[in-house]
Design a protein around this motif. Structure first.
Motif, PDB file in Angstrom:
ATOM      1  N   SER A  84     -23.364  17.545  42.559  1.00  0.00           N
ATOM      2  CA  SER A  84     -23.526  16.423  43.475  1.00  0.00           C
ATOM      3  C   SER A  84     -24.585  16.717  44.521  1.00  0.00           C
ATOM      4  O   SER A  84     -24.792  17.861  44.895  1.00  0.00           O
ATOM      5  CB  SER A  84     -22.214  16.161  44.204  1.00  0.00           C
ATOM      6  OG  SER A  84     -21.305  15.624  43.308  1.00  0.00           O
TER       7      SER A  84
ATOM      8  N   ALA B 279     -25.229   4.655  41.213  1.00  0.00           N
ATOM      9  CA  ALA B 279     -25.271   5.841  40.348  1.00  0.00           C
ATOM     10  C   ALA B 279     -26.622   5.884  39.634  1.00  0.00           C
ATOM     11  O   ALA B 279     -27.332   4.875  39.566  1.00  0.00           O
ATOM     12  CB  ALA B 279     -24.122   5.779  39.343  1.00  0.00           C
TER      13      ALA B 279
ATOM     14  N   TRP C  22     -18.220  -4.341  42.095  1.00  0.00           N
ATOM     15  CA  TRP C  22     -18.373  -3.252  41.126  1.00  0.00           C
ATOM     16  C   TRP C  22     -19.119  -3.805  39.914  1.00  0.00           C
ATOM     17  O   TRP C  22     -18.639  -4.731  39.266  1.00  0.00           O
ATOM     18  CB  TRP C  22     -17.009  -2.706  40.695  1.00  0.00           C
ATOM     19  CG  TRP C  22     -17.075  -1.842  39.476  1.00  0.00           C
ATOM     20  CD1 TRP C  22     -17.977  -0.829  39.218  1.00  0.00           C
ATOM     21  CD2 TRP C  22     -16.241  -1.912  38.313  1.00  0.00           C
ATOM     22  NE1 TRP C  22     -17.741  -0.265  37.990  1.00  0.00           N
ATOM     23  CE2 TRP C  22     -16.677  -0.912  37.421  1.00  0.00           C
ATOM     24  CE3 TRP C  22     -15.156  -2.719  37.964  1.00  0.00           C
ATOM     25  CZ2 TRP C  22     -16.070  -0.716  36.174  1.00  0.00           C
ATOM     26  CZ3 TRP C  22     -14.554  -2.511  36.730  1.00  0.00           C
ATOM     27  CH2 TRP C  22     -15.004  -1.519  35.848  1.00  0.00           C
TER      28      TRP C  22
ATOM     29  N   ASP D 268     -23.333  12.157  37.213  1.00  0.00           N
ATOM     30  CA  ASP D 268     -22.675  11.084  36.473  1.00  0.00           C
ATOM     31  C   ASP D 268     -22.198   9.916  37.318  1.00  0.00           C
ATOM     32  O   ASP D 268     -21.807   8.890  36.778  1.00  0.00           O
ATOM     33  CB  ASP D 268     -21.443  11.637  35.739  1.00  0.00           C
ATOM     34  CG  ASP D 268     -21.828  12.738  34.778  1.00  0.00           C
ATOM     35  OD1 ASP D 268     -22.902  12.631  34.161  1.00  0.00           O
ATOM     36  OD2 ASP D 268     -21.051  13.707  34.672  1.00  0.00           O
ATOM     37  N   ASP D 269     -22.130  10.113  38.642  1.00  0.00           N
ATOM     38  CA  ASP D 269     -21.594   9.014  39.451  1.00  0.00           C
ATOM     39  C   ASP D 269     -22.137   9.060  40.877  1.00  0.00           C
ATOM     40  O   ASP D 269     -22.854   9.988  41.250  1.00  0.00           O
ATOM     41  CB  ASP D 269     -20.049   9.044  39.456  1.00  0.00           C
ATOM     42  CG  ASP D 269     -19.475  10.310  40.066  1.00  0.00           C
ATOM     43  OD1 ASP D 269     -20.218  11.061  40.718  1.00  0.00           O
ATOM     44  OD2 ASP D 269     -18.254  10.536  39.892  1.00  0.00           O
TER      45      ASP D 269
ATOM     46  N   LEU E  87     -20.535   8.482  44.834  1.00  0.00           N
ATOM     47  CA  LEU E  87     -19.223   8.329  45.463  1.00  0.00           C
ATOM     48  C   LEU E  87     -19.317   8.251  46.973  1.00  0.00           C
ATOM     49  O   LEU E  87     -20.297   8.690  47.577  1.00  0.00           O
ATOM     50  CB  LEU E  87     -18.249   9.419  45.012  1.00  0.00           C
ATOM     51  CG  LEU E  87     -18.410  10.867  45.437  1.00  0.00           C
ATOM     52  CD1 LEU E  87     -17.878  11.090  46.832  1.00  0.00           C
ATOM     53  CD2 LEU E  87     -17.615  11.746  44.472  1.00  0.00           C
TER      54      LEU E  87
ATOM     55  N   ALA F  53     -15.589   6.192  43.418  1.00  0.00           N
ATOM     56  CA  ALA F  53     -16.618   6.794  42.566  1.00  0.00           C
ATOM     57  C   ALA F  53     -16.991   5.789  41.494  1.00  0.00           C
ATOM     58  O   ALA F  53     -16.117   5.190  40.855  1.00  0.00           O
ATOM     59  CB  ALA F  53     -16.108   8.083  41.935  1.00  0.00           C
ATOM     60  N   VAL F  54     -18.295   5.605  41.299  1.00  0.00           N
ATOM     61  CA  VAL F  54     -18.768   4.636  40.312  1.00  0.00           C
ATOM     62  C   VAL F  54     -19.820   5.298  39.431  1.00  0.00           C
ATOM     63  O   VAL F  54     -20.668   6.048  39.908  1.00  0.00           O
ATOM     64  CB  VAL F  54     -19.323   3.378  41.031  1.00  0.00           C
ATOM     65  CG1 VAL F  54     -20.551   3.681  41.867  1.00  0.00           C
ATOM     66  CG2 VAL F  54     -19.623   2.258  40.068  1.00  0.00           C
ATOM     67  N   GLY F  55     -19.728   5.058  38.116  1.00  0.00           N
ATOM     68  CA  GLY F  55     -20.717   5.611  37.192  1.00  0.00           C
ATOM     69  C   GLY F  55     -20.394   5.148  35.791  1.00  0.00           C
ATOM     70  O   GLY F  55     -19.217   4.979  35.449  1.00  0.00           O
TER      71      GLY F  55
ATOM     72  N   ARG G 212     -17.177   3.141  34.599  1.00  0.00           N
ATOM     73  CA  ARG G 212     -15.948   3.439  35.359  1.00  0.00           C
ATOM     74  C   ARG G 212     -16.059   3.152  36.847  1.00  0.00           C
ATOM     75  O   ARG G 212     -17.110   3.361  37.458  1.00  0.00           O
ATOM     76  CB  ARG G 212     -15.612   4.933  35.280  1.00  0.00           C
ATOM     77  CG  ARG G 212     -15.250   5.450  33.944  1.00  0.00           C
ATOM     78  CD  ARG G 212     -14.926   6.939  34.073  1.00  0.00           C
ATOM     79  NE  ARG G 212     -13.666   7.159  34.774  1.00  0.00           N
ATOM     80  CZ  ARG G 212     -12.492   7.230  34.165  1.00  0.00           C
ATOM     81  NH1 ARG G 212     -12.409   7.085  32.859  1.00  0.00           N
ATOM     82  NH2 ARG G 212     -11.394   7.442  34.871  1.00  0.00           N
TER      83      ARG G 212
ATOM     84  N   ASP H  89     -13.521   4.554  39.884  1.00  0.00           N
ATOM     85  CA  ASP H  89     -12.327   5.343  40.217  1.00  0.00           C
ATOM     86  C   ASP H  89     -12.049   5.220  41.702  1.00  0.00           C
ATOM     87  O   ASP H  89     -12.934   5.487  42.519  1.00  0.00           O
ATOM     88  CB  ASP H  89     -12.546   6.821  39.872  1.00  0.00           C
ATOM     89  CG  ASP H  89     -12.655   7.045  38.376  1.00  0.00           C
ATOM     90  OD1 ASP H  89     -11.615   7.012  37.706  1.00  0.00           O
ATOM     91  OD2 ASP H  89     -13.780   7.214  37.886  1.00  0.00           O
TER      92      ASP H  89
ATOM     93  N   SER I 214      -8.094   3.645  38.028  1.00  0.00           N
ATOM     94  CA  SER I 214      -9.405   3.718  37.379  1.00  0.00           C
ATOM     95  C   SER I 214      -9.576   2.489  36.510  1.00  0.00           C
ATOM     96  O   SER I 214      -8.663   2.117  35.761  1.00  0.00           O
ATOM     97  CB  SER I 214      -9.513   4.959  36.491  1.00  0.00           C
ATOM     98  OG  SER I 214      -9.310   6.121  37.257  1.00  0.00           O
TER      99      SER I 214
END
Ligand code: TA6
Length: 288
Positions: free
Chosen positions: A2, A22, A40, A101-102, A104, A130-132, A135, A137, A284
């Motif tokens: 990250s 992301a 989202w 990958d995401d 957050l 968390a977005v990616g 997904r 979460d 999720s």
């Protein structure tokens, strides 16, 4: 790995928010008030959350849609204001990162004079968004931050997720069959087991399902959404339908057709925390 990044702070109708992007293009927007996720979009896909276009963006009031965070009381099941106070308070943005990958963000809310006047406990809430890829979460953490000799507290909580649907009567919610539910449109009615493998919504629906242990799937004719939760044992399914929707100042007349709330919740058995203890729960959403 990250990387800390400068959060993209934006203004939504006068209220501060953070936008997460992301590397793959998936995005989410989180209002600091209430740590309320308002948007989202999975990578390459359309918006998956419902927000009413008639929402009032008012300080101290939740927006109608997205994902209000409900804490420490669900609905009117206790002495506090409806659905508790967390959704009405300004949260602090602790950090925001873009990883491989995401993307957050972590937001935090602690007790203050006003919360202690209503609910005399020291607490810290953290919501990690968390977005990616496909997904989203959402993880809610609750900590009892009082001294060792403080009273324990117990709470209910929910992620009151408004999912966007093309037409609610076309949607089917799978994964609830056999679970006992309370029909909140018929106060006092006994718990009953869900008979249907694919719940269809064709009327006002306000139900609490207890003890869910498997992912749910919201199927629409053109797409699907997997809804997973951890440590949130209950599921609330809500659609106000025509008459209640018409009576809501912050919903358009046909808004009920574009939304279905599928909420990850802990209601039936409130969580009890001793000083120093923590709890977390996660919802999720996985778009296909
Ligand atoms: O979660 C379902 C519910 O408790 C419904 O009874 C319905 O009224 C909804 O929440 C919205 O509540 P709100 O306080 O946001 O208008």
């Amino acid at each position: 790995m990250s990387q800390a990044s400068t959060p993209e702070l934006i203004d939504i109708q006068g209220l501060p928010a953070v936008r997460l992007r992301a590397r793959d293009g998936a995005q989410a927007t989180v209002l600091l008030q209430g740590a309320q996720v308002l948007s989202w979009t999975p990578a390459g896909g359309p918006e998956r959350l419902y927000v009413s276009e008639q929402s009032a963006y008012t300080e101290g009031q939740p927006v109608r849609g997205g994902v209000p965070v409900i804490f420490p009381q669900f609905e009117k099941r206790g002495p506090l204001q409806r659905h508790g106070f967390a959704r009405n308070k300004p949260w602090t943005l602790l950090r925001s990162e873009v990883g491989r990958d995401d993307a957050l963000a972590v937001l935090r809310l602690c007790d203050d004079e006003a919360t202690r006047a209503a609910w005399p406990h020291a607490f810290a809430l953290e919501l990690t968004v968390a977005v990616g890829g496909g997904r989203l979460d959402l993880e809610l953490e609750v900590e009892h931050t009082g001294p060792a000799d403080a009273e324990p507290f117990s709470f209910m909580a929910a992620l009151h997720t408004y999912l966007r649907v093309r037409e609610v009567e076309e949607a089917r919610l799978k994964g609830l069959r056999g679970l006992d539910f309370q029909d909140c449109t018929r106060p006092g009615s006994p718990l009953q087991p869900e008979p249907s493998a694919a719940l269809a919504i064709g009327d006002e629906t306000d139900r609490i399902y207890f003890g869910a242990s498997q992912p749910l799937v919201l199927e629409e004719p053109h797409r699907g959404l997997v809804i997973e939760s951890q440590q949130f044992p209950d599921v609330v399914v809500w659609n106000p339908w025509e008459a209640k929707c018409a009576a809501m100042a912050d919903m358009p007349a046909l808004g009920f057709r574009r939304m279905l709330c599928v909420e990850a919740a802990v209601i039936g058995e409130p969580v009890a925390l001793q000083p120093g203890e923590q709890w977390w729960g996660r919802q999720s959403l996985v778009a296909d």
